[in-house]
Design a protein around this motif. Structure first.
Motif, PDB file in Angstrom:
ATOM      1  N   ALA A   1      -0.365  22.678  -8.555  1.00  0.00           N
ATOM      2  CA  ALA A   1      -1.002  21.885  -7.498  1.00  0.00           C
ATOM      3  C   ALA A   1      -1.084  20.415  -7.892  1.00  0.00           C
ATOM      4  O   ALA A   1      -0.868  19.523  -7.068  1.00  0.00           O
ATOM      5  N   ALA A   2      -1.404  20.153  -9.177  1.00  0.00           N
ATOM      6  CA  ALA A   2      -1.501  18.767  -9.624  1.00  0.00           C
ATOM      7  C   ALA A   2      -0.139  18.079  -9.579  1.00  0.00           C
ATOM      8  O   ALA A   2      -0.028  16.909  -9.186  1.00  0.00           O
ATOM      9  N   THR A   3       0.906  18.786  -9.982  1.00  0.00           N
ATOM     10  CA  THR A   3       2.241  18.195  -9.933  1.00  0.00           C
ATOM     11  C   THR A   3       2.667  17.883  -8.507  1.00  0.00           C
ATOM     12  O   THR A   3       3.206  16.808  -8.221  1.00  0.00           O
ATOM     13  N   ALA A   4       2.406  18.823  -7.604  1.00  0.00           N
ATOM     14  CA  ALA A   4       2.762  18.588  -6.203  1.00  0.00           C
ATOM     15  C   ALA A   4       1.960  17.440  -5.622  1.00  0.00           C
ATOM     16  O   ALA A   4       2.473  16.628  -4.842  1.00  0.00           O
ATOM     17  N   ARG A   5       0.670  17.375  -5.996  1.00  0.00           N
ATOM     18  CA  ARG A   5      -0.183  16.297  -5.497  1.00  0.00           C
ATOM     19  C   ARG A   5       0.299  14.941  -5.992  1.00  0.00           C
ATOM     20  O   ARG A   5       0.338  13.966  -5.243  1.00  0.00           O
ATOM     21  N   LEU A   6       0.685  14.867  -7.261  1.00  0.00           N
ATOM     22  CA  LEU A   6       1.164  13.608  -7.813  1.00  0.00           C
ATOM     23  C   LEU A   6       2.449  13.161  -7.126  1.00  0.00           C
ATOM     24  O   LEU A   6       2.617  11.986  -6.792  1.00  0.00           O
ATOM     25  N   ALA A   7       3.364  14.108  -6.922  1.00  0.00           N
ATOM     26  CA  ALA A   7       4.609  13.758  -6.234  1.00  0.00           C
ATOM     27  C   ALA A   7       4.339  13.280  -4.817  1.00  0.00           C
ATOM     28  O   ALA A   7       4.979  12.342  -4.324  1.00  0.00           O
ATOM     29  N   GLU A   8       3.354  13.904  -4.170  1.00  0.00           N
ATOM     30  CA  GLU A   8       3.025  13.497  -2.801  1.00  0.00           C
ATOM     31  C   GLU A   8       2.450  12.084  -2.780  1.00  0.00           C
ATOM     32  O   GLU A   8       2.811  11.271  -1.935  1.00  0.00           O
ATOM     33  N   LEU A   9       1.558  11.793  -3.731  1.00  0.00           N
ATOM     34  CA  LEU A   9       0.966  10.457  -3.770  1.00  0.00           C
ATOM     35  C   LEU A   9       2.013   9.399  -4.094  1.00  0.00           C
ATOM     36  O   LEU A   9       1.994   8.296  -3.538  1.00  0.00           O
ATOM     37  N   GLN A  10       2.932   9.720  -5.000  1.00  0.00           N
ATOM     38  CA  GLN A  10       3.979   8.763  -5.335  1.00  0.00           C
ATOM     39  C   GLN A  10       4.882   8.480  -4.146  1.00  0.00           C
ATOM     40  O   GLN A  10       5.384   7.369  -3.983  1.00  0.00           O
ATOM     41  N   SER A  11       5.093   9.486  -3.301  1.00  0.00           N
ATOM     42  CA  SER A  11       5.917   9.270  -2.116  1.00  0.00           C
ATOM     43  C   SER A  11       5.178   8.472  -1.051  1.00  0.00           C
ATOM     44  O   SER A  11       5.799   7.845  -0.194  1.00  0.00           O
ATOM     45  N   ARG A  12       3.841   8.493  -1.106  1.00  0.00           N
ATOM     46  CA  ARG A  12       3.068   7.783  -0.091  1.00  0.00           C
ATOM     47  C   ARG A  12       2.843   6.312  -0.444  1.00  0.00           C
ATOM     48  O   ARG A  12       2.687   5.482   0.436  1.00  0.00           O
ATOM     49  N   ILE A  13       2.772   6.006  -1.724  1.00  0.00           N
ATOM     50  CA  ILE A  13       2.405   4.655  -2.160  1.00  0.00           C
ATOM     51  C   ILE A  13       3.602   3.998  -2.818  1.00  0.00           C
ATOM     52  O   ILE A  13       4.113   4.490  -3.823  1.00  0.00           O
ATOM     53  N   ARG A  14       4.041   2.874  -2.275  1.00  0.00           N
ATOM     54  CA  ARG A  14       5.148   2.137  -2.872  1.00  0.00           C
ATOM     55  C   ARG A  14       4.573   1.107  -3.848  1.00  0.00           C
ATOM     56  O   ARG A  14       3.805   0.221  -3.448  1.00  0.00           O
ATOM     57  N   PRO A  15       4.943   1.155  -5.129  1.00  0.00           N
ATOM     58  CA  PRO A  15       4.349   0.219  -6.094  1.00  0.00           C
ATOM     59  C   PRO A  15       4.585  -1.242  -5.742  1.00  0.00           C
ATOM     60  O   PRO A  15       3.682  -2.070  -5.888  1.00  0.00           O
ATOM     61  N   HIS A  16       5.812  -1.578  -5.273  1.00  0.00           N
ATOM     62  CA  HIS A  16       6.060  -2.998  -5.012  1.00  0.00           C
ATOM     63  C   HIS A  16       5.233  -3.503  -3.843  1.00  0.00           C
ATOM     64  O   HIS A  16       4.852  -4.668  -3.789  1.00  0.00           O
ATOM     65  N   PHE A  17       4.909  -2.643  -2.866  1.00  0.00           N
ATOM     66  CA  PHE A  17       4.023  -3.052  -1.783  1.00  0.00           C
ATOM     67  C   PHE A  17       2.628  -3.349  -2.327  1.00  0.00           C
ATOM     68  O   PHE A  17       1.984  -4.333  -1.948  1.00  0.00           O
ATOM     69  N   LEU A  18       2.155  -2.494  -3.237  1.00  0.00           N
ATOM     70  CA  LEU A  18       0.838  -2.717  -3.831  1.00  0.00           C
ATOM     71  C   LEU A  18       0.809  -4.039  -4.589  1.00  0.00           C
ATOM     72  O   LEU A  18      -0.122  -4.842  -4.427  1.00  0.00           O
ATOM     73  N   PHE A  19       1.842  -4.279  -5.421  1.00  0.00           N
ATOM     74  CA  PHE A  19       1.860  -5.508  -6.199  1.00  0.00           C
ATOM     75  C   PHE A  19       1.963  -6.741  -5.298  1.00  0.00           C
ATOM     76  O   PHE A  19       1.292  -7.764  -5.531  1.00  0.00           O
ATOM     77  N   ASN A  20       2.794  -6.666  -4.265  1.00  0.00           N
ATOM     78  CA  ASN A  20       2.922  -7.798  -3.344  1.00  0.00           C
ATOM     79  C   ASN A  20       1.615  -8.084  -2.629  1.00  0.00           C
ATOM     80  O   ASN A  20       1.230  -9.245  -2.423  1.00  0.00           O
ATOM     81  N   THR A  21       0.917  -7.038  -2.225  1.00  0.00           N
ATOM     82  CA  THR A  21      -0.358  -7.219  -1.533  1.00  0.00           C
ATOM     83  C   THR A  21      -1.389  -7.856  -2.449  1.00  0.00           C
ATOM     84  O   THR A  21      -2.116  -8.784  -2.050  1.00  0.00           O
ATOM     85  N   LEU A  22      -1.459  -7.380  -3.689  1.00  0.00           N
ATOM     86  CA  LEU A  22      -2.416  -7.954  -4.629  1.00  0.00           C
ATOM     87  C   LEU A  22      -2.070  -9.409  -4.944  1.00  0.00           C
ATOM     88  O   LEU A  22      -2.975 -10.266  -5.045  1.00  0.00           O
ATOM     89  N   ASN A  23      -0.793  -9.711  -5.095  1.00  0.00           N
ATOM     90  CA  ASN A  23      -0.400 -11.101  -5.347  1.00  0.00           C
ATOM     91  C   ASN A  23      -0.746 -12.000  -4.166  1.00  0.00           C
ATOM     92  O   ASN A  23      -1.171 -13.153  -4.348  1.00  0.00           O
ATOM     93  N   THR A  24      -0.573 -11.483  -2.956  1.00  0.00           N
ATOM     94  CA  THR A  24      -0.941 -12.270  -1.772  1.00  0.00           C
ATOM     95  C   THR A  24      -2.441 -12.534  -1.757  1.00  0.00           C
ATOM     96  O   THR A  24      -2.889 -13.649  -1.451  1.00  0.00           O
ATOM     97  N   ALA A  25      -3.243 -11.509  -2.080  1.00  0.00           N
ATOM     98  CA  ALA A  25      -4.693 -11.684  -2.107  1.00  0.00           C
ATOM     99  C   ALA A  25      -5.103 -12.679  -3.184  1.00  0.00           C
ATOM    100  O   ALA A  25      -5.987 -13.521  -2.965  1.00  0.00           O
ATOM    101  N   ILE A  26      -4.449 -12.620  -4.351  1.00  0.00           N
ATOM    102  CA  ILE A  26      -4.766 -13.554  -5.431  1.00  0.00           C
ATOM    103  C   ILE A  26      -4.461 -14.986  -5.008  1.00  0.00           C
ATOM    104  O   ILE A  26      -5.231 -15.926  -5.278  1.00  0.00           O
ATOM    105  N   ALA A  27      -3.346 -15.172  -4.305  1.00  0.00           N
ATOM    106  CA  ALA A  27      -2.974 -16.523  -3.871  1.00  0.00           C
ATOM    107  C   ALA A  27      -3.947 -17.087  -2.849  1.00  0.00           C
ATOM    108  O   ALA A  27      -4.089 -18.318  -2.731  1.00  0.00           O
ATOM    109  N   LEU A  28      -4.629 -16.219  -2.094  1.00  0.00           N
ATOM    110  CA  LEU A  28      -5.537 -16.684  -1.044  1.00  0.00           C
ATOM    111  C   LEU A  28      -6.985 -16.756  -1.490  1.00  0.00           C
ATOM    112  O   LEU A  28      -7.840 -17.216  -0.710  1.00  0.00           O
ATOM    113  N   VAL A  29      -7.291 -16.274  -2.693  1.00  0.00           N
ATOM    114  CA  VAL A  29      -8.687 -16.184  -3.117  1.00  0.00           C
ATOM    115  C   VAL A  29      -9.378 -17.534  -3.069  1.00  0.00           C
ATOM    116  O   VAL A  29     -10.501 -17.671  -2.558  1.00  0.00           O
ATOM    117  N   ARG A  30      -8.752 -18.579  -3.578  1.00  0.00           N
ATOM    118  CA  ARG A  30      -9.401 -19.893  -3.650  1.00  0.00           C
ATOM    119  C   ARG A  30      -9.341 -20.645  -2.328  1.00  0.00           C
ATOM    120  O   ARG A  30     -10.331 -21.227  -1.895  1.00  0.00           O
TER     121      ARG A  30
END
Length: 257
Positions: A149-178
């Motif tokens: 179940a844990a392996t299937a859950r991890l694979a499912e989460l990895q398919s749902r979340i794209r790492p580069h989207f997360l990093f791009n979003t965080l970088n955008t937020a960092i650029a707008l903080v100030r």
């Protein structure tokens, strides 16, 4: 936020996972078969013939089966409360309910007139021992299913979340903080909602309206990054808003578009 974290740290820690679950139909069938097997073997020690064995087994089953079903019903109804106590407490409750179920079975035999001097203590100990076996079997069953179940859950989460989207979003937020902290806060709130849906239970369902709102939040994040280069037109039918579908099914389509 810091006050909430302090209050959470001050609260006593309790178990948040259920050690054994007696609410599934397969569990009920296995529990009944297990008790019947024990009854069948135990009846052999005092039976003089095959007919006598069947008679004794039928008599004991008449009291053991209702007691077993009662144990399963009570354990299932206490599922939420059991998950809030410690692991040792869950074991103790399961065994204690088994002892009460044994006393209940003995009382049924006495009520039917088949036990002149009811063996209350022996029945309670037998019920506790059988309950301990059931709890142990259910725990082994859960532990055996956890790796897959844990392996299937991890694979499912990895398919749902794209790492580069997360990093791009965080970088955008960092650029707008100030310069634009309100926009940065809105981006992080939208990202939080996306992750909340991505990490939700896969057995839950969602509505079209919820999926559209999630897609809007995703597009608001991307709008901050692309500005006027991103243009979206919505053509929605309000009659479909309440229709149910698997969660996070529209967002990948929006991503690919």
């Amino acid at each position: 936020t810091f006050a909430e974290r302090r209050r959470a740290a001050a609260r006593p820690r309790t178990a948040t996972a259920l050690v054994f679950d007696a609410c599934e139909v397969g569990v009920v069938l296995r529990a009944v078969l297990f008790v019947e097997a024990v009854v069948a073997v135990g009846s052999m020690f005092t039976a003089n013939s095959a007919a006598d064995w069947l008679a004794r087994m039928a008599l004991i089953t008449a009291s053991a089966l209702p007691a077993t079903l009662l144990w399963l019903v009570v354990a299932c109804s206490l599922k939420t409360r059991l998950a809030a106590i410690s692991i040792a407490g869950q074991y103790a409750v399961g065994v204690g309910l088994g002892a009460l179920a044994g006393i209940f079975a003995c009382g049924m035999l006495a009520w039917l007139g088949f036990a002149a001097s009811p063996p209350w203590l022996a029945s309670a100990c037998s019920g506790a021992l059988l309950a301990a076996g059931l709890v142990a079997g259910l725990v082994w069953r859960v532990r055996g299913r956890m790796p897959a179940a844990a392996t299937a859950r991890l694979a499912e989460l990895q398919s749902r979340i794209r790492p580069h989207f997360l990093f791009n979003t965080l970088n955008t937020a960092i650029a707008l903080v100030r310069e634009e902290p309100a926009k940065a806060e809105r981006i992080l709130e939208d990202l939080s909602d996306l992750f909340r849906h991505a990490l939700s239970d896969s057995h839950d369902s969602s509505t079209v309206a919820q999926e559209i709102e999630l897609a809007r939040r995703y597009l608001e994040i991307e709008q901050m990054r692309f500005g006027e280069r991103l243009r979206v037109e919505w053509a929605l039918d309000e009659r479909t808003a309440g229709a149910r579908l698997p969660p996070l099914i529209l967002q990948p389509l929006v991503e690919n578009a």
